[in-house]
Each structure stands twice: as structure tokens, then as C-alpha cells.
Scaffold this active site. Structure first.
Site, short mmCIF file in Angstrom:
data_model
loop_
_atom_site.label_atom_id
_atom_site.label_comp_id
_atom_site.label_asym_id
_atom_site.label_seq_id
_atom_site.Cartn_x
_atom_site.Cartn_y
_atom_site.Cartn_z
N GLY A 359 0.83 -1.20 0.00
CA GLY A 359 0.00 0.00 0.00
C GLY A 359 0.86 1.25 0.00
CB CYS A 386 5.28 -4.37 -0.27
SG CYS A 386 6.28 -3.12 -1.09
CG HIS A 512 4.26 -6.79 -4.41
ND1 HIS A 512 3.16 -6.49 -3.65
CD2 HIS A 512 5.01 -5.66 -4.46
CE1 HIS A 512 3.22 -5.22 -3.27
NE2 HIS A 512 4.34 -4.69 -3.75
CD GLU A 514 1.29 -9.59 -4.09
OE1 GLU A 514 2.20 -10.15 -3.44
OE2 GLU A 514 1.03 -8.37 -3.98
N1 GLN Z 1 4.64 2.54 0.14
C1 GLN Z 1 5.71 1.60 0.35
C2 GLN Z 1 6.93 1.91 -0.49
O1 GLN Z 1 6.85 2.63 -1.45
C3 GLN Z 1 5.25 0.19 0.09
C4 GLN Z 1 4.91 -0.06 -1.35
C5 GLN Z 1 4.13 -1.33 -1.55
O2 GLN Z 1 3.58 -1.86 -0.59
N2 GLN Z 1 4.06 -1.79 -2.77
O3 GLN Z 1 7.99 1.44 -0.19
#
Ligand code: GLN
Length: 554
Positions: A359, A386, A512, A514
């Protein structure tokens, strides 16, 4: 124009309304062609002006799917990669914005030698050249045109499709139009008129679809198929009914039953075997009748109202369930709501596992920290992806290492204890588009770590999309506190995975996973996470009446 040798093309257009499963239909066509022993690739053409979806809100556009080469793409590419073995790159998805960007750059460099630059031929030539380049070398290229026929934005793409069909010859291309046949309760009837109209729109653009996929919520009787066929110049056997399925992985089987792949190969003059759909049948059977029952997983995030925002994650959890013969009941818990309750247990104690996904921005972060703390202290299986890893590190720094002001620079730019901070390479970057750490990077797993046991290897490669990372100045204190930094980049400078050794499952990853999970090859981290959820579900206290703040979308 150079023709990709032997490549046949399936163009997939959409009519009537969006969200009727055009992407899944295109992915299923890929799956069916592969099951016939053919090599496929997928292309998605998106008519919006953004250069890519990387800057778009998941609220509006759903998840941003990341490819190995670091392209931020439409979520349909996720379907394509899950349904087929095609490995896609930034060339497999392009938007109006990208096409114009390329054409205007060429114009500025003087490459058009004084010509007046126009939609036809310059924009359409650019579209055609890109499609042909990606399609080279495969047996069947499946090209999906985003949006709905009749949108102003999609006209140049449809014009390019029309031209390609003329240039490639009719035995080499087929157009599959996906439409809706709604049931009107007041008339107690299925209505074919919207389909007739949307095919007329296509005809006005010079495209006669050979095959229709009609989304319909009940049986589509033969006489209605005949009627649709008459009004649209489509053979009745090429009017395919796509009724609702018990799970999305049943779609290739259902469409095969309706004769879709047979129609495609006949029209394209392809000699191939009958498709082998055993894998798909097994998957559906295991999904519909899970031998081991179900587990409840909480997804603690910000975009709780739109399930498309976490599309790949949702599927990866389903895959993890599949390999454990379990149904995963996923509840979306709004992290901001976790701040409003006195005791998060009142919301979270009914779950067998907790996942904090990726996020952006500072909204709801403290709620996520509370969820992590609950999972850590109560030994509930926890998976942080993440931003989820970043929140796990913040929580650990605060409550185990005693750095009570620990925070992430993303939420508190001036924090005194930036345990998560901007990567050096990210400082000073002003442009938002395509400037994150994107795509596949290698990672080395610590010997004896849980991560290396789960993966069964010590070097892995996973896809990233982030700007922030664990601050190396705090590594020693985190490790002293008992957090194992179980995965790092090969140069040792970036923390990619963390875990808690004395916990049934507490893993965070900066990447990620997923994006690489498939129904027939589930990702090991999800398999193990769901396995831990099953074990935990057998021991956790089950109350009869549980308070709820979350909303179930399953
Ligand atoms: N906002 C966080 C970052 O930019 C995490 C990004 C994400 O969860 N994809 O590092």
C-alpha cells in the site's frame, strides 16, 4: 508490413458494458490454445491517456500488475500470466498515452521527414508495429482491446485492428466480441438487443466479429443464439454462452464445452489436438470441494471496498488454499477501523491468519501496526507484504526493541527514528511514473531460515514495487531484539525478508510474491501461510457470537 511468421491473431473486443469478464475470457482463450499444444502470447491495448497504470489509483483501476522487467501494467496481464505460460513484459501492454508519447518523440526528432502527423496512419501504424513485434514467434497472439466498443478513446485501436485483419488475411485473424445478454425481470426475458447494437457499432468500424461470447446469468436457449446469430452475421455455433461459473478457473472448461476453442482453430486454419484440460478440471474440483474445510484470513488494508485492488493477492491466497485442499475465506478489514476499537482482538480474534498487504501513503498505517502487534503477541500466522513488512518492522522496533518513536518516513518525513526510510536511489526523485524500484530482483536467503526451507532454495527472484526500505542503521538493533533478517539483496544492502523464529508463521517480504503465484503452481509462501492458518485454526479459541467490523466479499 512484415508479418510475424505463422502467427495467428485472436482480437478480443468488448461490448455493452465493462466488467463482464473480457480479460478472463481472453486469458481462457490463451489457456485453451496452450492446452492444444500451441504457444501463445497476450497483448492488452488500453485506450486511456496515462502512459501506464502505475500512477492510477487502485480505487479506479484495480491493482497495478508488475512484470519481471518492471513494467507497471493492467491487472489483466495477471490473468494472462496465471492462465498461461506466457511470460509478459512491458511490450505486452500499451496505452494511448504510450503510443502518443512515442509518436510525438519521433516527430520531435524529425523522424517523419516533414510529414503531417495524423491518427491514421501514424498512430495506427505505431499500434500495428507494436502488436506485430510482440506477436513474432508464437503460434497464437491474443490481443485484448480495453474499454467498450463505442468509446471515443478506443477508435484508433479498433481501426488498427481493422487494418491488421485486412493485411494479415482472414484465415489468420479472428475477432471474438464479448457482450452481455441481460435478463429483464419485468419482461421475464433475456434481451439480445444490446448485443445486436454493440455488434452494429463494430460493423460501422469495419469489423465483423466471427465469434460472440455472450455473458448470461442463465441458460442461453438455442433459439436466442439463432436470433443473435441472424442479427449479427455470426454463425449460430459461434454464438458462445458464458454462464456463471463456480470459480474463475472453470471458465476454460465451460468455454471449451461451448465449442469456443474449436471455433477459433477452425476459423484460423490451425491443426491441433483436442485440448487437455485435466489440470483445470482437477483445480476446479479441489476448489469446489475442499477436503479440509476452510480457514478465515484477515486482509488488513486501505482499499477494502474493491476486491480488484488486491486481485493477484486474492488469487495467490486461493492458490495457497488449493494446495492445502482448503477454502480461504478472505475478509477485508479496514485498517482505519482498527484504530477506533479499544481492543483489536474484538475484530481480529476470529481469524486464522492475518495479512497486511502492499500500500501507499500514510492512511491507516497505525491500524496496520496494531494488527501486526496482535498477530505477533498472540502467535497468529502473519504475512506482511511490502508495506506489510515495513509495518512489521516498525511494530517490532517500537514494542520489542524499545524504540517507541520508530516510524516510516513515508508517514512521518521528519521522524527521529526512521526505521523505514527512502532508498538512497529514490532521494530527489520528483516524477511519480515508473520511478519506483520495479520488477524482478534476486535475493539471498539465510541458511537455516524458515524462508529458505519454504522456498527449498537459497537464491530467489521476486518482483518489487516500492520506494522505501529497512534502514540499515537499525539492522543490528532489530536482530538483537530477535527479528531475523532472512533475505537480503546479493550485495547485502537491502533487507528483502524478515521473520520471527519463535512464532508459528511470522514473515515479511519487501517484494510481491503474489505476482508469481499460479493455480497450477502455487507460490510456496502462500502455501505455507495457509498451512499455518489451518494449524492455528485447530487450536485457536472459537467463540459463538463474534463481533464484526469487517466485510466479507467472498
Ligand atoms: N509505500 C511503500 C513503499 O513505497 C510500500 C509499497 C508497496 O507496498 N508496494 O515502499
Amino acid at each position: 508490413m512484415m508479418r510475424a511468421k505463422r502467427t495467428k491473431f485472436v482480437f478480443v473486443t468488448g461490448g455493452v458494458v465493462s466488467s463482464i469478464g473480457k480479460g478472463l475470457a481472453a486469458a481462457s482463450i490463451g489457456a485453451l490454445m496452450e492446452a492444444r499444444g500451441l504457444r501463445v502470447t497476450h497483448i492488452k491495448l488500453d485506450p486511456y491517456i496515462n502512459v501506464d497504470p502505475g500512477t492510477m489509483s487502485p480505487y479506479q483501476h484495480g491493482e497495478v500488475y508488475v512484470t519481471d522487467d518492471g513494467a507497471e501494467t493492467d491487472l489483466d496481464l495477471g490473468h494472462y500470466e496465471r492462465y498461461t505460460h506466457a511470460r509478459l513484459t512491458r511490450a505486452n501492454n500499451f496505452t494511448t498515452g504510450r503510443i502518443y508519447d512515442a509518436v510525438i518523440s519521433k516527430e520531435r526528432r524529425g523522424e517523419y521527414l516533414g510529414a503531417t502527423i495524423q491518427v491514421i496512419p501514424h498512430i495506427t501504424d505505431e499500434i500495428k508495429a507494436r502488436v506485430m513485434e510482440v506477436a513474432a514467434g508464437v503460434d497464437v497472439a491474443i490481443v485484448e482491446i480495453g474499454g467498450t466498443v463505442g468509446d471515443i478513446e478506443s477508435l484508433p485501436f479498433l481501426e488498427a485492428v481493422r487494418q491488421l485483419r485486412v493485411e494479415l488475411g482472414h484465415q489468420n485473424t479472428v475477432c471474438v466480441h464479448v457482450t452481455l445478454v441481460p435478463y429483464i425481470a419485468a419482461a421475464v426475458e433475456l434481451k439480445t438487443k444490446p448485443t445486436q447494437h454493440s455488434v452494429k457499432e463494430l460493423l460501422a468500424l469495419g469489423i465483423q466479429p466471427e465469434i460472440l461470447i455472450c455473458r448470461v446469468d442463465r441458460e442461453l436457449p438455442q433459439d436466442l443464439k439463432r436470433k443473435i446469430g441472424h442479427f449479427t452475421n455470426v454463425a449460430v455455433e459461434a454464438v458462445i454462452a458464458a454462464t456463471d461459473v463456480s470459480c474463475i478457473y472453470e471458465l476454460p472448461i465451460m468455454l471449451h464445452g461451448e465449442g469456443l476453442d474449436q471455433q477459433i482453430v477452425e476459423r484460423l486454419n490451425i491443426w491441433s489436438r483436442e485440448p487437455d484440460l485435466t489440470k483445470w478440471a482437477t483445480t476446479v474440483d479441489r476448489m469446489v470441494n475442499p477436503k479440509n474445510g476452510s480457514v478465515k484470513v484477515a486482509l488488513v488494508g486501505k482499499y477494502v471496498h474493491l476486491r480488484d485492488s488486491y486481485k493477484s493477492l486474492h488469487e495467490a491466497l486461493v492458490h495457497g488454499g488449493l494446495s492445502n485442499d482448503l477454502k480461504v475465506e478472505l475478509d477485508y478489514v479496514d485498517s482505519e477501523e482498527l484504530l477506533e476499537v479499544d481492543d483489536v482482538a474484538s475484530v481480529l480474534s476470529k481469524f486464522d491468519a492475518i495479512l497486511v498487504p502492499g500500500g501507499f501513503g500514510d492512511r491507516g498505517l497505525e491500524g496496520k501496526v496494531r494488527a501486526v502487534r496482535f498477530a505477533r503477541e498472540n502467535k497468529v500466522p502473519f504475512f506482511g507484504i511490502c508495506l506489510g513488512l515495513q509495518m512489521a518492522v516498525v511494530e517490532f522496533a517500537r514494542h520489542v526493541c524499545g524504540i517507541s518513536g520508530a516510524s516510516t518516513v513515508e508517514a512521518e518525513p521528519d521522524t527521529e527514528y526512521p526505521v523505514i526510510h527512502l532508498m538512497p536511489g529514490q532521494r530527489g526523485i520528483k516524477d511519480k511514473g515508473a520511478t519506483m524500484r520495479l520488477g524482478a530482483y534476486p535475493c539471498e536467503l539465510a541458511e537455516g531460515s524458515r524462508a529458505s526451507r519454504i522456498y527449498g532454495e537459497s537464491s530467489i527472484n521476486e518482483r518489487h514495487r516500492h520506494r522505501f526500505e529497512v534502514n540499515n542503521d537499525y539492522r543490528e538493533r532489530l536482530e538483537k531484539g530477535g527479528l531475523a533478517l532472512s533475505g537480503v539483496s546479493p550485495d547485502g544492502l537491502l533487507v528483502e525478508m524478515v521473520e520471527l523464529p519463535n512464532h508459528p508463521f511470522f514473515i515479511g517480504c519487501q517484494f510481491h510474491p503474489e505476482f508469481k503465484s499460479r493455480p497450477h503452481e502455487p507460490h510456496p509462501l502462500f502455501v505455507e501461510f495457509i498451512h499455518s492458518a489451518l494449524k492455528y485454526s485447530r487450536t485457536r479459541p472459537h467463540e459463538s457470537s463474534e463481533p464484526t467490523l469487517s466485510q466479507s466479499v467472498n
